[in-house]
Design a protein around this motif. Structure first.
Motif, PDB file in Angstrom:
ATOM      1  N   ALA A  86       0.832  -1.197   0.000  1.00  0.00           N
ATOM      2  CA  ALA A  86       0.000   0.000   0.000  1.00  0.00           C
ATOM      3  C   ALA A  86       0.873   1.256   0.000  1.00  0.00           C
ATOM      4  O   ALA A  86       0.548   2.254  -0.654  1.00  0.00           O
ATOM      5  CB  ALA A  86      -0.925  -0.009   1.209  1.00  0.00           C
ATOM      6  N   LEU A  87       1.984   1.213   0.712  1.00  0.00           N
ATOM      7  CA  LEU A  87       2.918   2.349   0.731  1.00  0.00           C
ATOM      8  C   LEU A  87       3.455   2.619  -0.672  1.00  0.00           C
ATOM      9  O   LEU A  87       3.488   3.772  -1.132  1.00  0.00           O
ATOM     10  CB  LEU A  87       4.069   2.065   1.684  1.00  0.00           C
ATOM     11  CG  LEU A  87       5.168   3.145   1.750  1.00  0.00           C
ATOM     12  CD1 LEU A  87       4.639   4.389   2.434  1.00  0.00           C
ATOM     13  CD2 LEU A  87       6.400   2.615   2.480  1.00  0.00           C
ATOM     14  N   VAL A  88       3.867   1.569  -1.374  1.00  0.00           N
ATOM     15  CA  VAL A  88       4.390   1.718  -2.732  1.00  0.00           C
ATOM     16  C   VAL A  88       3.326   2.320  -3.652  1.00  0.00           C
ATOM     17  O   VAL A  88       3.601   3.235  -4.440  1.00  0.00           O
ATOM     18  CB  VAL A  88       4.865   0.359  -3.285  1.00  0.00           C
ATOM     19  CG1 VAL A  88       5.246   0.472  -4.767  1.00  0.00           C
ATOM     20  CG2 VAL A  88       6.055  -0.163  -2.476  1.00  0.00           C
ATOM     21  N   ALA A  89       2.102   1.817  -3.547  1.00  0.00           N
ATOM     22  CA  ALA A  89       1.024   2.313  -4.403  1.00  0.00           C
ATOM     23  C   ALA A  89       0.738   3.790  -4.138  1.00  0.00           C
ATOM     24  O   ALA A  89       0.537   4.578  -5.074  1.00  0.00           O
ATOM     25  CB  ALA A  89      -0.234   1.478  -4.189  1.00  0.00           C
ATOM     26  N   GLN A 175       9.297  -6.974  -2.517  1.00  0.00           N
ATOM     27  CA  GLN A 175       9.345  -6.622  -1.092  1.00  0.00           C
ATOM     28  C   GLN A 175      10.742  -6.208  -0.646  1.00  0.00           C
ATOM     29  O   GLN A 175      10.892  -5.452   0.321  1.00  0.00           O
ATOM     30  CB  GLN A 175       8.869  -7.796  -0.231  1.00  0.00           C
ATOM     31  CG  GLN A 175       7.444  -8.252  -0.498  1.00  0.00           C
ATOM     32  CD  GLN A 175       7.364  -9.360  -1.539  1.00  0.00           C
ATOM     33  OE1 GLN A 175       8.237  -9.468  -2.415  1.00  0.00           O
ATOM     34  NE2 GLN A 175       6.356 -10.190  -1.449  1.00  0.00           N
ATOM     35  N   SER A 176      11.762  -6.710  -1.330  1.00  0.00           N
ATOM     36  CA  SER A 176      13.139  -6.402  -0.944  1.00  0.00           C
ATOM     37  C   SER A 176      13.674  -5.147  -1.623  1.00  0.00           C
ATOM     38  O   SER A 176      14.784  -4.706  -1.337  1.00  0.00           O
ATOM     39  CB  SER A 176      14.059  -7.584  -1.272  1.00  0.00           C
ATOM     40  OG  SER A 176      14.090  -7.830  -2.666  1.00  0.00           O
ATOM     41  N   ALA A 182      10.449  -0.010  -6.335  1.00  0.00           N
ATOM     42  CA  ALA A 182       9.304  -0.881  -6.600  1.00  0.00           C
ATOM     43  C   ALA A 182       8.228  -0.129  -7.383  1.00  0.00           C
ATOM     44  O   ALA A 182       7.639  -0.667  -8.328  1.00  0.00           O
ATOM     45  CB  ALA A 182       8.744  -1.406  -5.288  1.00  0.00           C
ATOM     46  N   ALA A 183       7.980   1.131  -7.007  1.00  0.00           N
ATOM     47  CA  ALA A 183       6.998   1.936  -7.739  1.00  0.00           C
ATOM     48  C   ALA A 183       7.425   2.140  -9.188  1.00  0.00           C
ATOM     49  O   ALA A 183       6.624   2.008 -10.118  1.00  0.00           O
ATOM     50  CB  ALA A 183       6.815   3.289  -7.046  1.00  0.00           C
ATOM     51  N   TYR A 195      10.061   8.930  -7.221  1.00  0.00           N
ATOM     52  CA  TYR A 195       9.085   8.297  -6.333  1.00  0.00           C
ATOM     53  C   TYR A 195       9.497   8.362  -4.864  1.00  0.00           C
ATOM     54  O   TYR A 195       8.673   8.536  -3.975  1.00  0.00           O
ATOM     55  CB  TYR A 195       8.829   6.854  -6.767  1.00  0.00           C
ATOM     56  CG  TYR A 195       8.246   6.758  -8.147  1.00  0.00           C
ATOM     57  CD1 TYR A 195       9.065   6.492  -9.245  1.00  0.00           C
ATOM     58  CD2 TYR A 195       6.903   6.990  -8.369  1.00  0.00           C
ATOM     59  CE1 TYR A 195       8.546   6.436 -10.522  1.00  0.00           C
ATOM     60  CE2 TYR A 195       6.369   6.932  -9.648  1.00  0.00           C
ATOM     61  CZ  TYR A 195       7.196   6.663 -10.726  1.00  0.00           C
ATOM     62  OH  TYR A 195       6.676   6.628 -11.983  1.00  0.00           O
ATOM     63  N   GLN A 196      10.816   8.224  -4.595  1.00  0.00           N
ATOM     64  CA  GLN A 196      11.284   8.250  -3.209  1.00  0.00           C
ATOM     65  C   GLN A 196      10.911   9.550  -2.510  1.00  0.00           C
ATOM     66  O   GLN A 196      10.726   9.578  -1.293  1.00  0.00           O
ATOM     67  CB  GLN A 196      12.810   8.062  -3.146  1.00  0.00           C
ATOM     68  CG  GLN A 196      13.273   6.641  -3.393  1.00  0.00           C
ATOM     69  CD  GLN A 196      13.627   6.413  -4.851  1.00  0.00           C
ATOM     70  OE1 GLN A 196      13.169   7.170  -5.719  1.00  0.00           O
ATOM     71  NE2 GLN A 196      14.429   5.396  -5.129  1.00  0.00           N
TER      72      GLN A 196
END
Length: 387
Positions: A86-89, A175-176, A182-183, A195-196
């Motif tokens: 959810a954080l990535v999204a 996840q890693s 990841a985004a 994104y960061q």
């Protein structure tokens, strides 16, 4: 790794109970995920102020936070996502659209007919995650739906695109990865490092929206914040009022029966809009209603439930637990259940879903619903009534 396993083996042999628990916690991802705080969305604030990683201030309004709540809710209902996903999204949607549902009239004029928060202009990108129809993310109608976009972003076995394009769950080892990486792996942006910057904002959103409610009775039902506005559930000019609330001749039996809803004939596939901000408490098939969506709202401090019936199977675009905004595209007109033609059967239940319904058209008029204008509802009898 070998050294770590050796230490664990010593713990197992010397302290069997403690060692067993330690091994399970370290080596079982499901246990780790369950230890995280809940993703259940609580009350949505009117605004949220936060700072990006580079120190820039940002204030999100309630509409943006409602989209965030949808992203979180879909994540909570998708196996394998959890709080990290959810954080990535959220980081992706913040970066791509600042959590706004963006139309793109230059590329797709029809995108403007769907509920939106403004216009975008990045190629032919649409919506919260700026997904492109030409890249296979979905149709214009699908991509103007926040729930669909969240499902597409997460992907995986239950995603709508079967891994092409890839959603987050389709990326091995996501996840890693750093959340920003990841985004980018999903978005494939020409600016991969941006994104960061939104990670602190995404973390603030998660903290604000998933805080546990306190002193809430178990039978109180979902906590629904006061709505920001009321809207008519069909786009202007797309419907005809064919069978209003009250006594009528039942089209199936020919007998006089009391009709608890208002029927609006419309072409199959016409977008159905949520009448107010709220939480979906039912989405599925229910008897004569056919495919039914029930949304609970708070209007003027009062709990109100709205029913939307007779959609076809593919016409339901939300799931139970989803948080929706007034005017959000939640489904499409169909003719399932006890129905004689494509139409929307709308009911308004002040108090709770179990309370007696009232005249939906009068209720919408009393609350100055946007889209309900003089002459926009044609009196019943103009065309054949629908059940």
């Amino acid at each position: 790794m070998a050294k770590l396993l050796g230490i664990l083996l010593v713990l197992v042999l010397t302290l069997p109970s403690l060692g067993l628990v330690t091994v399970v916690v370290l080596l079982t991802p499901a246990v780790t995920a369950c230890s995280m705080s809940s993703l259940a969305v609580g009350p949505i604030p009117d605004s949220l102020a936060a700072r990006t990683r580079d120190g820039s201030a940002i204030t999100l309004n309630r509409q943006q936070l409602t989209h965030a709540a949808t992203i979180i809710t879909v994540g909570s209902q998708t196996a394998g996502v959890g709080r990290p996903g959810a954080l990535v999204a959220l980081m992706a949607a913040l970066t791509e659209s600042t959590l706004r549902m963006l139309a793109n009239s230059a590329a797709y004029p029809e995108s403007a007919i769907y509920p939106n928060d403004g216009e975008g202009s990045d190629h032919d990108s649409l919506g919260l995650f700026q997904m492109r129809p030409v890249s296979g993310w979905g149709t214009v109608a699908q991509l103007m739906d926040s729930t669909y976009q969240a499902r597409a972003f997460y992907g995986g076995p239950t995603g709508p695109n079967s891994g092409s394009p890839r959603g987050l769950l389709d990326i091995a080892g996501w996840q890693s990865l750093d959340p920003g990486v990841a985004a980018q792996s999903v978005e494939v942006s020409a600016y991969p490092d941006r994104y960061q910057n939104y990670q602190p904002v995404a973390e603030a959103i998660l903290a604000a929206l998933t805080a546990r409610a306190t002193n809430s009775p178990a039978n109180e039902g979902p906590r629904v914040p006061e709505t920001t506005r009321i809207v008519f559930p069909l786009p202007s000019g797309t419907y005809v009022d064919t069978s209003s609330y009250g006594w009528r001749t039942d089209p199936f039996t020919g007998e006089q029966t009391f009709h608890e809803g208002s029927d609006f004939a419309a072409s199959g596939g016409t977008p159905i809009l949520a009448i107010a901000d709220g939480t979906v408490t039912f989405a599925g098939h229910r008897g004569g209603f056919g495919n039914l969506i029930i949304i609970e709202h708070t209007v003027g401090g009062e709990r109100v439930a709205s029913y939307y019936a007779h959609m076809w199977d593919a016409g339901v675009h939300v799931v139970t637990g989803s948080t929706v905004a007034a005017g959000q595209h939640i489904g499409d007109v169909g003719s399932s259940g006890r129905s004689t033609g494509t139409h929307l059967h709308l009911e308004i239940h002040p108090g709770s879903p179990e309370s007696a319904p009232v005249n939906a058209v009068e209720w919408l008029a009393e609350h100055s619903a946007a889209g309900l204008q003089d002459g926009s509802v044609v009196p019943a009898g103009c065309i054949a009534a629908t059940a």
